[in-house]
Design a protein around this motif. Sequence first.
Motif, PDB file in Angstrom:
ATOM      1  N   GLN A   1       0.762  -1.153   0.072  1.00  0.00           N
ATOM      2  CA  GLN A   1      -0.076   0.203   0.061  1.00  0.00           C
ATOM      3  C   GLN A   1       0.871   1.326   0.061  1.00  0.00           C
ATOM      4  OE1 GLN A   1      -3.447   0.160  -0.544  1.00  0.00           O
ATOM      5  NE2 GLN A   1      -2.949   2.365  -0.560  1.00  0.00           N
ATOM      6  N   ALA A   2       2.122   1.195   0.822  1.00  0.00           N
ATOM      7  CA  ALA A   2       2.858   2.320   0.814  1.00  0.00           C
ATOM      8  C   ALA A   2       3.526   2.526  -0.640  1.00  0.00           C
ATOM      9  CB  ALA A   2       3.938   1.860   1.743  1.00  0.00           C
ATOM     10  N   ASP A   3       3.682   1.467  -1.301  1.00  0.00           N
ATOM     11  CA  ASP A   3       4.355   1.641  -2.633  1.00  0.00           C
ATOM     12  C   ASP A   3       3.355   2.320  -3.424  1.00  0.00           C
ATOM     13  OD1 ASP A   3       6.545  -0.995  -3.583  1.00  0.00           O
ATOM     14  OD2 ASP A   3       6.943   1.013  -2.714  1.00  0.00           O
ATOM     15  N   LEU A   4       1.768   1.764  -3.309  1.00  0.00           N
ATOM     16  CA  LEU A   4       0.820   2.059  -4.226  1.00  0.00           C
ATOM     17  C   LEU A   4       0.717   3.983  -3.921  1.00  0.00           C
ATOM     18  CD1 LEU A   4      -1.007   1.012  -6.170  1.00  0.00           C
ATOM     19  CD2 LEU A   4      -2.609   0.855  -4.324  1.00  0.00           C
ATOM     20  N   ASN A   5       0.639   3.914  -2.449  1.00  0.00           N
ATOM     21  CA  ASN A   5       0.367   5.495  -2.295  1.00  0.00           C
ATOM     22  C   ASN A   5       1.291   6.381  -2.905  1.00  0.00           C
ATOM     23  OD1 ASN A   5      -1.513   4.628  -0.381  1.00  0.00           O
ATOM     24  ND2 ASN A   5      -0.506   4.829   1.455  1.00  0.00           N
ATOM     25  N   SER A   6       2.510   6.132  -3.257  1.00  0.00           N
ATOM     26  CA  SER A   6       3.398   6.756  -3.733  1.00  0.00           C
ATOM     27  C   SER A   6       2.987   7.305  -5.156  1.00  0.00           C
ATOM     28  CB  SER A   6       4.984   6.490  -3.524  1.00  0.00           C
ATOM     29  OG  SER A   6       5.126   5.219  -4.180  1.00  0.00           O
TER      30      SER A   6
ATOM     31  N   GLU B   1      15.765  -1.857   0.053  1.00  0.00           N
ATOM     32  CA  GLU B   1      15.211  -2.814  -0.947  1.00  0.00           C
ATOM     33  C   GLU B   1      16.125  -2.997  -2.063  1.00  0.00           C
ATOM     34  OE1 GLU B   1      10.500  -3.187  -0.012  1.00  0.00           O
ATOM     35  OE2 GLU B   1      11.067  -1.345  -1.218  1.00  0.00           O
ATOM     36  N   LYS B   2      16.626  -1.885  -2.689  1.00  0.00           N
ATOM     37  CA  LYS B   2      17.261  -1.641  -4.068  1.00  0.00           C
ATOM     38  C   LYS B   2      18.728  -2.275  -3.560  1.00  0.00           C
ATOM     39  CE  LYS B   2      14.846   1.626  -6.695  1.00  0.00           C
ATOM     40  NZ  LYS B   2      14.382   2.876  -6.014  1.00  0.00           N
TER      41      LYS B   2
ATOM     42  N   SER C   1      18.953   9.932   0.030  1.00  0.00           N
ATOM     43  CA  SER C   1      20.013   8.793  -0.357  1.00  0.00           C
ATOM     44  C   SER C   1      20.907   8.208   0.760  1.00  0.00           C
ATOM     45  CB  SER C   1      21.039   9.256  -1.397  1.00  0.00           C
ATOM     46  OG  SER C   1      21.806  10.229  -0.922  1.00  0.00           O
ATOM     47  N   PHE C   2      19.942   7.987   2.022  1.00  0.00           N
ATOM     48  CA  PHE C   2      20.570   7.341   3.136  1.00  0.00           C
ATOM     49  C   PHE C   2      19.533   6.789   3.852  1.00  0.00           C
ATOM     50  CE2 PHE C   2      18.795  11.413   4.712  1.00  0.00           C
ATOM     51  CZ  PHE C   2      18.488  11.108   5.930  1.00  0.00           C
ATOM     52  N   ILE C   3      19.722   5.715   4.689  1.00  0.00           N
ATOM     53  CA  ILE C   3      18.701   5.271   5.586  1.00  0.00           C
ATOM     54  C   ILE C   3      18.737   5.549   6.936  1.00  0.00           C
ATOM     55  CG2 ILE C   3      18.132   2.780   6.479  1.00  0.00           C
ATOM     56  CD1 ILE C   3      19.450   1.735   3.920  1.00  0.00           C
ATOM     57  N   PRO C   4      17.887   6.466   7.487  1.00  0.00           N
ATOM     58  CA  PRO C   4      17.851   7.218   8.878  1.00  0.00           C
ATOM     59  C   PRO C   4      18.251   6.822   9.835  1.00  0.00           C
ATOM     60  CG  PRO C   4      16.288   8.011   7.479  1.00  0.00           C
ATOM     61  CD  PRO C   4      16.625   6.698   6.703  1.00  0.00           C
ATOM     62  N   GLN C   5      17.490   5.396  10.202  1.00  0.00           N
ATOM     63  CA  GLN C   5      17.402   4.599  11.369  1.00  0.00           C
ATOM     64  C   GLN C   5      17.550   3.042  11.290  1.00  0.00           C
ATOM     65  OE1 GLN C   5      18.892   4.692  14.045  1.00  0.00           O
ATOM     66  NE2 GLN C   5      17.730   6.043  15.452  1.00  0.00           N
TER      67      GLN C   5
ATOM     68  N   ASP D   1       4.870  13.449  -3.225  1.00  0.00           N
ATOM     69  CA  ASP D   1       6.401  13.573  -3.207  1.00  0.00           C
ATOM     70  C   ASP D   1       6.619  12.951  -1.836  1.00  0.00           C
ATOM     71  OD1 ASP D   1       5.947  16.764  -4.711  1.00  0.00           O
ATOM     72  OD2 ASP D   1       6.552  14.619  -5.525  1.00  0.00           O
ATOM     73  N   ILE D   2       5.909  13.351  -0.901  1.00  0.00           N
ATOM     74  CA  ILE D   2       6.376  12.952   0.635  1.00  0.00           C
ATOM     75  C   ILE D   2       6.619  11.413   0.798  1.00  0.00           C
ATOM     76  CG2 ILE D   2       5.754  13.220   3.121  1.00  0.00           C
ATOM     77  CD1 ILE D   2       4.579  15.965   2.395  1.00  0.00           C
ATOM     78  N   GLN D   3       5.327  10.994   0.319  1.00  0.00           N
ATOM     79  CA  GLN D   3       5.231   9.345   0.345  1.00  0.00           C
ATOM     80  C   GLN D   3       6.304   8.720  -0.385  1.00  0.00           C
ATOM     81  OE1 GLN D   3       2.371   7.195   1.976  1.00  0.00           O
ATOM     82  NE2 GLN D   3       4.544   6.184   1.782  1.00  0.00           N
ATOM     83  N   ARG D   4       6.650   9.172  -1.585  1.00  0.00           N
ATOM     84  CA  ARG D   4       7.742   8.623  -2.363  1.00  0.00           C
ATOM     85  C   ARG D   4       9.059   8.832  -1.521  1.00  0.00           C
ATOM     86  NH1 ARG D   4       9.049  12.783  -6.487  1.00  0.00           N
ATOM     87  NH2 ARG D   4       9.813  13.760  -4.462  1.00  0.00           N
ATOM     88  N   ASP D   5       9.318   9.897  -0.855  1.00  0.00           N
ATOM     89  CA  ASP D   5      10.576  10.299  -0.012  1.00  0.00           C
ATOM     90  C   ASP D   5      10.697   9.444   1.188  1.00  0.00           C
ATOM     91  OD1 ASP D   5      10.531  13.984  -0.847  1.00  0.00           O
ATOM     92  OD2 ASP D   5      11.071  12.114  -2.122  1.00  0.00           O
ATOM     93  N   VAL D   6       9.477   9.078   1.875  1.00  0.00           N
ATOM     94  CA  VAL D   6       9.502   8.449   2.867  1.00  0.00           C
ATOM     95  C   VAL D   6       9.726   6.948   2.580  1.00  0.00           C
ATOM     96  CG1 VAL D   6       8.177   7.895   5.035  1.00  0.00           C
ATOM     97  CG2 VAL D   6       8.168  10.124   4.494  1.00  0.00           C
ATOM     98  N   ASN D   7       9.041   6.690   1.655  1.00  0.00           N
ATOM     99  CA  ASN D   7       9.376   5.195   1.195  1.00  0.00           C
ATOM    100  C   ASN D   7      10.787   5.013   0.853  1.00  0.00           C
ATOM    101  OD1 ASN D   7       6.576   4.402   1.285  1.00  0.00           O
ATOM    102  ND2 ASN D   7       6.468   4.691  -1.112  1.00  0.00           N
ATOM    103  N   ARG D   8      11.486   6.046   0.270  1.00  0.00           N
ATOM    104  CA  ARG D   8      12.849   5.601  -0.012  1.00  0.00           C
ATOM    105  C   ARG D   8      13.670   5.592   1.231  1.00  0.00           C
ATOM    106  NH1 ARG D   8      17.096   9.396  -3.596  1.00  0.00           N
ATOM    107  NH2 ARG D   8      18.651   8.066  -3.683  1.00  0.00           N
ATOM    108  N   LEU D   9      13.442   6.519   2.113  1.00  0.00           N
ATOM    109  CA  LEU D   9      14.206   6.671   3.322  1.00  0.00           C
ATOM    110  C   LEU D   9      14.117   5.346   4.142  1.00  0.00           C
ATOM    111  CD1 LEU D   9      13.579  10.260   4.566  1.00  0.00           C
ATOM    112  CD2 LEU D   9      15.716   9.359   3.842  1.00  0.00           C
TER     113      LEU D   9
END
Length: 434
Positions: free
Chosen positions: A8-13, A426-427, A365-369, A412-420
Amino acid sequence: MEATSANQADLNSKVLPAEPLSGGQIQSAVEEVLASTPFIDIHTHLFSPAFGKVGLWGIDELLTYHYLEAEFFRSSNTTPEQYWKLSKREQANAIWRALFVENSPVSEATRGIIAVLHALGLPTGPSALEEARVFFKAQSIEEHIRRVFRIAGVSSVVMTNDPLDPEEQPVWLNGGQKHEQFHAVLRLDRILWGWPGHWQRLASEGYAVDEKASGKSIAEVRRFLGDWHERMRPLYMAVSLTDTFFYPDDSIASKILGEAVLPSCREFGLPMSLMIGVRRQVNPAIRLAGDAVGRADLRAVENLCRSFPENRFLVSVLSRENQHELCVYARKFNNLMPFGCWWFLNNPSIVEEITRERIELLGTSFIPQHSDARVLEQVIYKWRNTRRTLAPILTNAYKLIHNDGGGISRRDIQRDVNRLFRSNFEKWTGLRGG
Ligand code: FIX
Ligand code: ZN
Protein backbone atom coordinates in the motif's frame (compact mmCIF):
# COMPACT_ATOMS: atom_id res chain seq x y z
CA MET A 1 -2.89 5.76 12.91
CA GLU A 2 -1.37 2.33 12.22
CA ALA A 3 0.88 1.72 9.22
CA THR A 4 -0.62 0.41 5.98
CA SER A 5 0.80 -2.70 4.26
CA ALA A 6 4.13 -2.56 2.45
CA ASN A 7 2.50 -2.70 -0.97
CA GLN A 8 0.00 0.00 0.00
CA ALA A 9 2.88 2.36 0.84
CA ASP A 10 4.29 1.73 -2.62
CA LEU A 11 0.90 2.27 -4.16
CA ASN A 12 0.37 5.47 -2.21
CA SER A 13 3.43 7.01 -3.77
CA LYS A 14 1.71 6.54 -7.12
CA VAL A 15 -1.91 7.43 -6.31
CA LEU A 16 -1.67 10.12 -3.64
CA PRO A 17 -2.56 13.67 -4.80
CA ALA A 18 0.26 15.35 -6.73
CA GLU A 19 -1.02 18.89 -6.16
CA PRO A 20 1.41 21.13 -4.27
CA LEU A 21 0.52 21.52 -0.58
CA SER A 22 0.14 24.91 1.08
CA GLY A 23 2.73 25.74 3.73
CA GLY A 24 0.18 25.09 6.44
CA GLN A 25 -0.65 21.60 5.14
CA ILE A 26 2.90 20.24 5.08
CA GLN A 27 3.32 19.28 8.75
CA SER A 28 0.15 17.17 9.02
CA ALA A 29 0.91 15.52 5.66
CA VAL A 30 4.40 14.57 6.85
CA GLU A 31 3.07 13.22 10.16
CA GLU A 32 0.35 11.17 8.44
CA VAL A 33 2.72 9.70 5.86
CA LEU A 34 5.32 8.80 8.53
CA ALA A 35 2.61 7.22 10.69
CA SER A 36 1.02 5.24 7.86
CA THR A 37 4.19 3.97 6.16
CA PRO A 38 5.53 0.65 7.49
CA PHE A 39 9.31 0.73 7.89
CA ILE A 40 11.85 -2.02 7.30
CA ASP A 41 14.06 -2.32 10.41
CA ILE A 42 17.41 -3.10 8.79
CA HIS A 43 19.39 -4.06 11.91
CA THR A 44 18.09 -5.75 15.06
CA HIS A 45 19.08 -8.54 17.44
CA LEU A 46 15.56 -9.99 17.31
CA PHE A 47 14.87 -13.59 16.32
CA SER A 48 11.85 -15.30 14.81
CA PRO A 49 10.02 -17.93 16.94
CA ALA A 50 12.00 -20.71 15.23
CA PHE A 51 14.95 -19.68 17.45
CA GLY A 52 12.97 -20.22 20.66
CA LYS A 53 14.51 -18.64 23.77
CA VAL A 54 17.25 -16.90 21.76
CA GLY A 55 14.53 -14.37 20.86
CA LEU A 56 13.96 -12.07 23.84
CA TRP A 57 10.56 -10.53 24.71
CA GLY A 58 8.49 -9.55 27.73
CA ILE A 59 8.90 -7.21 30.70
CA ASP A 60 11.80 -8.95 32.48
CA GLU A 61 13.88 -8.91 29.30
CA LEU A 62 12.87 -5.27 28.63
CA LEU A 63 14.00 -4.21 32.12
CA THR A 64 17.32 -6.11 32.01
CA TYR A 65 18.28 -4.57 28.62
CA HIS A 66 21.98 -3.58 28.82
CA TYR A 67 21.11 0.09 28.25
CA LEU A 68 19.09 -0.05 31.53
CA GLU A 69 21.74 -2.11 33.33
CA ALA A 70 24.26 0.65 32.57
CA GLU A 71 21.88 3.22 34.09
CA PHE A 72 21.04 0.90 37.02
CA PHE A 73 24.65 0.71 38.20
CA ARG A 74 24.65 4.53 38.40
CA SER A 75 21.52 4.66 40.55
CA SER A 76 22.01 1.69 42.86
CA ASN A 77 24.52 0.48 45.46
CA THR A 78 24.23 -3.03 44.06
CA THR A 79 27.62 -4.09 42.67
CA PRO A 80 27.83 -5.90 39.33
CA GLU A 81 29.00 -9.02 41.20
CA GLN A 82 25.87 -8.94 43.40
CA TYR A 83 23.64 -8.17 40.38
CA TRP A 84 24.82 -11.14 38.29
CA LYS A 85 24.06 -13.49 41.22
CA LEU A 86 20.38 -12.45 41.07
CA SER A 87 17.76 -14.30 38.96
CA LYS A 88 16.42 -12.53 35.84
CA ARG A 89 13.23 -11.67 37.77
CA GLU A 90 15.21 -10.33 40.76
CA GLN A 91 17.38 -8.27 38.39
CA ALA A 92 14.25 -6.83 36.77
CA ASN A 93 12.76 -6.06 40.19
CA ALA A 94 15.94 -4.21 41.21
CA ILE A 95 16.04 -2.17 37.99
CA TRP A 96 12.33 -1.32 38.20
CA ARG A 97 12.74 -0.12 41.82
CA ALA A 98 15.89 1.95 41.13
CA LEU A 99 14.93 3.54 37.79
CA PHE A 100 11.11 3.64 37.80
CA VAL A 101 10.17 3.93 41.52
CA GLU A 102 13.08 5.72 43.21
CA ASN A 103 13.77 7.91 40.15
CA SER A 104 11.78 9.35 37.21
CA PRO A 105 12.15 7.44 33.91
CA VAL A 106 13.48 10.50 32.02
CA SER A 107 16.26 8.75 30.07
CA GLU A 108 15.52 7.56 26.52
CA ALA A 109 15.79 3.89 27.54
CA THR A 110 13.65 4.13 30.70
CA ARG A 111 11.01 6.28 29.03
CA GLY A 112 10.91 3.59 26.34
CA ILE A 113 9.58 1.07 28.86
CA ILE A 114 6.77 3.46 29.80
CA ALA A 115 5.90 3.91 26.11
CA VAL A 116 5.78 0.13 25.55
CA LEU A 117 3.54 -0.53 28.57
CA HIS A 118 1.20 2.30 27.55
CA ALA A 119 1.06 1.15 23.90
CA LEU A 120 0.04 -2.33 25.08
CA GLY A 121 -2.72 -0.84 27.26
CA LEU A 122 -0.91 -1.58 30.52
CA PRO A 123 -0.52 0.69 33.58
CA THR A 124 2.78 2.55 33.90
CA GLY A 125 2.86 3.52 37.59
CA PRO A 126 5.25 2.25 40.31
CA SER A 127 3.06 -0.86 40.92
CA ALA A 128 2.75 -1.79 37.22
CA LEU A 129 5.40 -4.52 37.14
CA GLU A 130 3.33 -7.49 38.35
CA GLU A 131 0.39 -6.68 36.06
CA ALA A 132 2.80 -6.49 33.15
CA ARG A 133 4.19 -9.92 34.02
CA VAL A 134 0.67 -11.38 34.01
CA PHE A 135 -0.01 -9.78 30.62
CA PHE A 136 3.13 -11.06 28.92
CA LYS A 137 2.66 -14.55 30.36
CA ALA A 138 -0.69 -14.73 28.56
CA GLN A 139 0.69 -13.84 25.12
CA SER A 140 1.18 -16.32 22.26
CA ILE A 141 4.37 -15.28 20.53
CA GLU A 142 3.21 -15.39 16.87
CA GLU A 143 0.17 -13.16 17.50
CA HIS A 144 2.20 -10.97 19.86
CA ILE A 145 4.86 -10.39 17.17
CA ARG A 146 2.20 -9.36 14.64
CA ARG A 147 0.63 -6.96 17.12
CA VAL A 148 3.94 -5.43 18.24
CA PHE A 149 5.10 -4.89 14.62
CA ARG A 150 1.73 -3.36 13.73
CA ILE A 151 1.91 -0.92 16.68
CA ALA A 152 5.56 -0.12 15.87
CA GLY A 153 4.74 0.50 12.19
CA VAL A 154 7.30 -2.06 11.06
CA SER A 155 6.63 -4.49 8.20
CA SER A 156 9.71 -6.63 8.82
CA VAL A 157 12.98 -6.74 10.74
CA VAL A 158 16.46 -7.87 9.84
CA MET A 159 18.09 -10.21 12.35
CA THR A 160 21.78 -10.53 13.29
CA ASN A 161 22.75 -14.15 12.68
CA ASP A 162 26.09 -15.57 13.74
CA PRO A 163 26.87 -18.88 11.95
CA LEU A 164 29.14 -19.90 14.84
CA ASP A 165 26.67 -19.11 17.61
CA PRO A 166 26.07 -22.41 19.47
CA GLU A 167 22.38 -21.59 20.15
CA GLU A 168 21.58 -20.36 16.64
CA GLN A 169 23.57 -22.85 14.58
CA PRO A 170 21.34 -25.92 15.20
CA VAL A 171 18.31 -24.00 13.89
CA TRP A 172 20.06 -23.20 10.63
CA LEU A 173 21.47 -26.71 10.27
CA ASN A 174 17.93 -28.12 10.66
CA GLY A 175 16.23 -26.18 7.90
CA GLY A 176 16.53 -22.63 9.23
CA GLN A 177 13.59 -20.23 9.42
CA LYS A 178 11.09 -18.94 6.86
CA HIS A 179 9.23 -16.22 8.80
CA GLU A 180 8.20 -13.51 6.32
CA GLN A 181 8.73 -10.72 8.86
CA PHE A 182 12.25 -11.79 9.87
CA HIS A 183 15.15 -11.59 7.43
CA ALA A 184 18.62 -13.07 7.97
CA VAL A 185 22.04 -11.45 7.95
CA LEU A 186 25.39 -13.23 7.98
CA ARG A 187 27.25 -11.64 10.90
CA LEU A 188 30.99 -12.27 10.67
CA ASP A 189 32.57 -10.83 13.82
CA ARG A 190 33.98 -14.26 14.83
CA ILE A 191 35.35 -14.85 11.32
CA LEU A 192 36.96 -11.42 10.94
CA TRP A 193 38.34 -9.82 14.12
CA GLY A 194 37.54 -13.00 16.11
CA TRP A 195 39.65 -15.28 13.89
CA PRO A 196 42.32 -16.06 16.57
CA GLY A 197 39.62 -17.45 18.84
CA HIS A 198 37.45 -19.15 16.26
CA TRP A 199 39.47 -20.53 13.33
CA GLN A 200 39.61 -23.89 15.10
CA ARG A 201 35.78 -24.05 14.99
CA LEU A 202 35.90 -23.81 11.21
CA ALA A 203 38.65 -26.42 11.12
CA SER A 204 36.55 -28.72 13.31
CA GLU A 205 33.67 -28.27 10.87
CA GLY A 206 35.86 -29.50 8.00
CA TYR A 207 37.23 -26.28 6.55
CA ALA A 208 40.98 -26.46 5.85
CA VAL A 209 41.90 -23.21 7.58
CA ASP A 210 44.80 -22.33 9.87
CA GLU A 211 45.73 -19.78 12.50
CA LYS A 212 47.47 -17.49 10.03
CA ALA A 213 44.66 -17.79 7.45
CA SER A 214 47.33 -19.01 5.03
CA GLY A 215 47.38 -21.73 2.41
CA LYS A 216 43.85 -22.79 1.44
CA SER A 217 42.29 -20.74 4.27
CA ILE A 218 40.93 -17.96 2.08
CA ALA A 219 39.33 -20.37 -0.38
CA GLU A 220 37.95 -22.36 2.55
CA VAL A 221 36.48 -19.24 4.16
CA ARG A 222 34.77 -18.52 0.84
CA ARG A 223 33.42 -22.07 0.84
CA PHE A 224 32.15 -21.49 4.41
CA LEU A 225 30.45 -18.25 3.33
CA GLY A 226 28.93 -20.06 0.34
CA ASP A 227 27.53 -22.80 2.58
CA TRP A 228 25.97 -20.24 4.94
CA HIS A 229 24.66 -18.11 2.10
CA GLU A 230 22.82 -21.22 0.94
CA ARG A 231 21.41 -21.90 4.43
CA MET A 232 20.47 -18.37 5.47
CA ARG A 233 19.78 -16.51 2.23
CA PRO A 234 21.06 -13.41 4.05
CA LEU A 235 20.20 -9.89 2.85
CA TYR A 236 23.75 -8.71 3.58
CA MET A 237 26.93 -9.69 5.40
CA ALA A 238 27.93 -7.66 8.45
CA VAL A 239 30.60 -6.99 11.05
CA SER A 240 31.04 -4.58 13.94
CA LEU A 241 34.50 -3.04 14.18
CA THR A 242 36.37 -1.13 16.86
CA ASP A 243 37.43 2.51 16.73
CA THR A 244 40.96 1.32 15.86
CA PHE A 245 39.80 -0.56 12.75
CA PHE A 246 41.76 0.29 9.63
CA TYR A 247 41.91 -1.01 6.07
CA PRO A 248 44.20 -2.07 4.60
CA ASP A 249 46.59 -3.21 7.33
CA ASP A 250 48.51 -6.42 7.86
CA SER A 251 45.88 -7.97 10.15
CA ILE A 252 44.18 -11.28 9.41
CA ALA A 253 40.84 -9.43 9.55
CA SER A 254 41.96 -7.14 6.72
CA LYS A 255 43.11 -10.14 4.69
CA ILE A 256 39.90 -12.13 5.14
CA LEU A 257 37.76 -9.05 4.49
CA GLY A 258 39.55 -8.13 1.25
CA GLU A 259 40.30 -11.60 -0.12
CA ALA A 260 37.28 -13.66 1.04
CA VAL A 261 34.32 -11.69 2.38
CA LEU A 262 34.13 -8.89 -0.20
CA PRO A 263 34.63 -11.28 -3.15
CA SER A 264 31.84 -13.49 -1.76
CA CYS A 265 29.60 -10.43 -1.36
CA ARG A 266 30.19 -9.67 -5.05
CA GLU A 267 29.55 -13.32 -5.99
CA PHE A 268 26.19 -13.34 -4.16
CA GLY A 269 25.29 -9.71 -4.96
CA LEU A 270 25.16 -8.77 -1.27
CA PRO A 271 26.12 -5.50 0.45
CA MET A 272 28.68 -5.56 3.27
CA SER A 273 27.64 -3.78 6.47
CA LEU A 274 30.37 -2.17 8.54
CA MET A 275 29.43 -0.89 12.01
CA ILE A 276 32.51 1.01 13.16
CA GLY A 277 33.56 2.66 16.41
CA VAL A 278 32.91 0.41 19.41
CA ARG A 279 35.45 0.22 22.22
CA ARG A 280 34.75 -3.29 23.47
CA GLN A 281 34.45 -4.07 27.14
CA VAL A 282 36.00 -0.96 28.66
CA ASN A 283 34.26 -2.16 31.84
CA PRO A 284 33.89 -5.97 31.63
CA ALA A 285 32.20 -6.12 35.06
CA ILE A 286 28.94 -4.88 33.54
CA ARG A 287 29.14 -7.28 30.56
CA LEU A 288 27.10 -6.19 27.47
CA ALA A 289 26.72 -2.77 29.06
CA GLY A 290 30.51 -2.52 29.26
CA ASP A 291 31.16 -1.42 25.65
CA ALA A 292 31.95 2.24 24.85
CA VAL A 293 32.63 4.44 21.82
CA GLY A 294 35.71 5.86 20.13
CA ARG A 295 36.32 8.01 17.11
CA ALA A 296 37.48 5.93 14.14
CA ASP A 297 39.76 6.78 11.23
CA LEU A 298 37.25 6.73 8.37
CA ARG A 299 39.99 6.70 5.75
CA ALA A 300 39.46 2.94 6.13
CA VAL A 301 36.00 3.42 4.59
CA GLU A 302 37.50 5.67 1.90
CA ASN A 303 40.04 2.99 0.99
CA LEU A 304 37.41 0.21 0.92
CA CYS A 305 34.95 2.17 -1.25
CA ARG A 306 37.71 3.17 -3.69
CA SER A 307 39.44 -0.23 -3.78
CA PHE A 308 36.21 -2.24 -4.16
CA PRO A 309 33.94 -0.19 -6.46
CA GLU A 310 31.88 -3.33 -7.24
CA ASN A 311 31.03 -3.81 -3.58
CA ARG A 312 28.23 -1.93 -1.80
CA PHE A 313 28.93 -0.83 1.77
CA LEU A 314 26.18 -0.22 4.35
CA VAL A 315 28.01 1.83 6.98
CA SER A 316 27.03 3.00 10.46
CA VAL A 317 29.53 4.79 12.69
CA LEU A 318 29.18 4.98 16.46
CA SER A 319 31.07 8.18 17.19
CA ARG A 320 29.26 11.51 16.92
CA GLU A 321 32.51 13.02 15.65
CA ASN A 322 32.59 10.67 12.65
CA GLN A 323 29.12 11.56 11.30
CA HIS A 324 30.08 14.50 9.08
CA GLU A 325 32.99 12.62 7.49
CA LEU A 326 30.69 9.70 6.71
CA CYS A 327 28.24 12.04 4.98
CA VAL A 328 31.01 13.60 2.92
CA TYR A 329 32.40 10.18 1.93
CA ALA A 330 28.90 9.18 0.80
CA ARG A 331 28.96 12.19 -1.55
CA LYS A 332 32.19 10.79 -3.03
CA PHE A 333 31.26 7.11 -3.30
CA ASN A 334 27.82 5.93 -4.47
CA ASN A 335 28.72 2.43 -3.27
CA LEU A 336 28.49 3.79 0.29
CA MET A 337 25.11 3.94 2.09
CA PRO A 338 25.13 5.57 5.52
CA PHE A 339 22.54 4.06 7.83
CA GLY A 340 21.20 4.47 11.33
CA CYS A 341 21.99 6.44 14.44
CA TRP A 342 23.63 3.50 16.17
CA TRP A 343 23.52 2.63 19.90
CA PHE A 344 24.71 5.67 21.98
CA LEU A 345 23.60 7.92 19.10
CA ASN A 346 20.01 6.67 19.25
CA ASN A 347 18.84 9.61 21.36
CA PRO A 348 16.42 12.18 19.90
CA SER A 349 18.75 15.19 20.31
CA ILE A 350 21.58 13.40 18.45
CA VAL A 351 19.31 11.72 15.87
CA GLU A 352 18.00 15.19 15.03
CA GLU A 353 21.49 16.60 14.51
CA ILE A 354 22.69 13.66 12.41
CA THR A 355 19.53 13.44 10.29
CA ARG A 356 19.44 17.18 9.50
CA GLU A 357 23.04 17.02 8.33
CA ARG A 358 22.38 13.93 6.20
CA ILE A 359 19.34 15.52 4.51
CA GLU A 360 21.30 18.70 3.79
CA LEU A 361 24.26 16.73 2.34
CA LEU A 362 22.60 13.60 0.89
CA GLY A 363 18.94 14.45 0.22
CA THR A 364 17.05 11.17 0.66
CA SER A 365 19.96 8.90 -0.40
CA PHE A 366 20.55 7.40 3.06
CA ILE A 367 18.80 5.14 5.61
CA PRO A 368 17.96 7.29 8.65
CA GLN A 369 17.55 4.68 11.35
CA HIS A 370 17.52 1.10 12.55
CA SER A 371 16.27 0.05 15.98
CA ASP A 372 19.05 -2.32 17.13
CA ALA A 373 16.25 -3.85 19.24
CA ARG A 374 17.40 -6.75 21.41
CA VAL A 375 13.96 -7.29 22.97
CA LEU A 376 10.87 -7.55 20.73
CA GLU A 377 8.73 -4.79 22.21
CA GLN A 378 11.57 -2.24 21.98
CA VAL A 379 10.62 -1.63 18.32
CA ILE A 380 7.50 0.15 19.65
CA TYR A 381 9.32 2.99 21.40
CA LYS A 382 12.41 3.14 19.16
CA TRP A 383 10.30 3.68 16.02
CA ARG A 384 7.87 5.98 17.82
CA ASN A 385 10.86 8.17 18.79
CA THR A 386 12.21 8.06 15.25
CA ARG A 387 8.88 9.16 13.70
CA ARG A 388 8.52 11.88 16.36
CA THR A 389 12.06 13.18 15.63
CA LEU A 390 11.85 12.90 11.85
CA ALA A 391 8.50 14.72 11.47
CA PRO A 392 9.74 18.27 12.25
CA ILE A 393 12.97 17.67 10.30
CA LEU A 394 11.15 16.60 7.11
CA THR A 395 8.50 19.29 7.63
CA ASN A 396 11.22 21.92 7.85
CA ALA A 397 12.97 20.59 4.74
CA TYR A 398 9.74 20.73 2.72
CA LYS A 399 8.77 24.17 4.10
CA LEU A 400 12.14 25.48 2.91
CA ILE A 401 11.35 24.18 -0.62
CA HIS A 402 7.92 25.84 -0.36
CA ASN A 403 9.37 29.13 0.94
CA ASP A 404 11.97 29.12 -1.81
CA GLY A 405 9.18 28.96 -4.40
CA GLY A 406 8.99 25.23 -5.05
CA GLY A 407 6.03 22.87 -4.65
CA ILE A 408 5.78 19.69 -2.59
CA SER A 409 2.88 17.27 -2.80
CA ARG A 410 1.63 14.46 -0.59
CA ARG A 411 2.77 12.03 -3.30
CA ASP A 412 6.31 13.50 -3.13
CA ILE A 413 6.38 13.07 0.64
CA GLN A 414 5.20 9.43 0.38
CA ARG A 415 7.83 8.71 -2.27
CA ASP A 416 10.58 10.23 -0.11
CA VAL A 417 9.53 8.43 3.09
CA ASN A 418 9.30 5.17 1.14
CA ARG A 419 12.82 5.74 -0.13
CA LEU A 420 14.29 6.60 3.30
CA PHE A 421 12.69 3.71 5.20
CA ARG A 422 12.12 1.10 2.48
CA SER A 423 13.38 1.35 -1.08
CA ASN A 424 16.98 2.49 -0.40
CA PHE A 425 17.40 -0.79 1.51
CA GLU A 426 15.26 -2.86 -0.86
CA LYS A 427 17.30 -1.72 -3.84
CA TRP A 428 20.59 -2.44 -2.11
CA THR A 429 19.58 -5.91 -0.95
CA GLY A 430 17.13 -7.00 -3.64
CA LEU A 431 14.46 -7.41 -0.93
CA ARG A 432 10.93 -6.93 -2.37
CA GLY A 433 7.78 -6.23 -0.38
CA GLY A 434 9.83 -6.68 2.84
O1 FIX B 1 27.38 -4.81 17.39
C1 FIX B 1 26.17 -4.55 17.40
O2 FIX B 1 25.36 -4.98 16.58
C2 FIX B 1 25.67 -3.66 18.52
O3 FIX B 1 24.49 -3.07 18.12
C3 FIX B 1 25.43 -4.46 19.77
O4 FIX B 1 26.56 -5.21 20.04
C4 FIX B 1 25.14 -3.60 21.00
O5 FIX B 1 25.31 -4.38 22.16
C5 FIX B 1 23.76 -3.04 21.02
O6 FIX B 1 22.83 -3.69 21.46
C6 FIX B 1 23.54 -1.71 20.51
O7 FIX B 1 22.42 -1.19 20.52
ZN1 ZN C 1 23.41 -4.23 16.83
